[in-house]
Design an enzyme around this catalytic site. Structure first.
Site, PDB file in Angstrom:
ATOM      1  CD  GLN A  78      92.920  16.071  10.993  1.00  9.60           C
ATOM      2  OE1 GLN A  78      93.210  14.910  11.254  1.00  9.60           O
ATOM      3  NE2 GLN A  78      92.280  16.833  11.852  1.00  9.60           N
ATOM      4  CG  PHE A  79      93.595  21.371   5.358  1.00 12.86           C
ATOM      5  CD1 PHE A  79      93.519  22.699   5.760  1.00 12.86           C
ATOM      6  CD2 PHE A  79      92.409  20.688   5.089  1.00 12.86           C
ATOM      7  CE1 PHE A  79      92.293  23.326   5.887  1.00 12.86           C
ATOM      8  CE2 PHE A  79      91.184  21.310   5.210  1.00 12.86           C
ATOM      9  CZ  PHE A  79      91.122  22.641   5.622  1.00 12.86           C
ATOM     10  CB  THR A  80      92.592  20.959  10.339  1.00 15.20           C
ATOM     11  OG1 THR A  80      92.520  19.583  10.698  1.00 15.20           O
ATOM     12  CG2 THR A  80      91.474  21.314   9.373  1.00 15.20           C
TER      13      THR A  80
END
Length: 148
Positions: A78-80
């Protein structure tokens, strides 16, 4: 590196309507990788993750680890988690790791977790994933490598 760890009774990940990862009791872990991360940092994070004692013992105290309860892992990239919301209303993701490097570290984390946890399920790096989970507690912990 950031891990958002949710103690769950069950969790699953769907891609294109198909379940690709599913667990019962364990941790659903959202994994964010930054450009500063490496395998040494991943090793510290995995050690902390698999050693966390946040399941209740016979006295109701959070004193048991995944291995003590036969728990599983669902690992989701989850790069967010590296969203920068300081300016304006549209997040910037410049602090998130470059995709090739982040995917390599994500795969490395999966392999390291499999060394000590028998059931490790995953999402699909870069895919549009739908995550369903039942948080047990709720119990959520954020691990940040800068704080370890």
């Amino acid at each position: 590196m950031k891990f958002v760890i949710q103690r769950v009774n069950e969790a699953s990940c769907k891609v294109d309507g198909n379940i690709i990862g599913e667990i019962q009791k364990g941790f659903c872990v959202f994994i964010g990788v930054s450009n500063e991360d490496n395998q040494e940092i991943a090793d510290k994070m995995v050690k902390k993750l698999v050693g966390l004692r946040i399941f209740e013992d016979e006295n109701g105290k959070t004193n048991l680890a995944l291995s003590d309860v036969g728990g599983s892992l669902l690992l989701i990239s989850q790069f967010t988690l590296y969203a920068d919301c300081k300016k304006g209303f549209r997040p910037s993701f410049i602090n998130a790791g470059a995709p090739d490097m982040a995917n390599q570290l994500y795969e490395y984390i999966i392999a390291k977790c499999k060394e000590s946890i028998p059931n490790v399920q995953t999402g699909s790096f870069g895919a549009d994933m739908k995550i369903a989970l039942e948080n047990d507690g709720p119990f959520t912990i954020v691990l940040d490598s800068k704080e370890l």
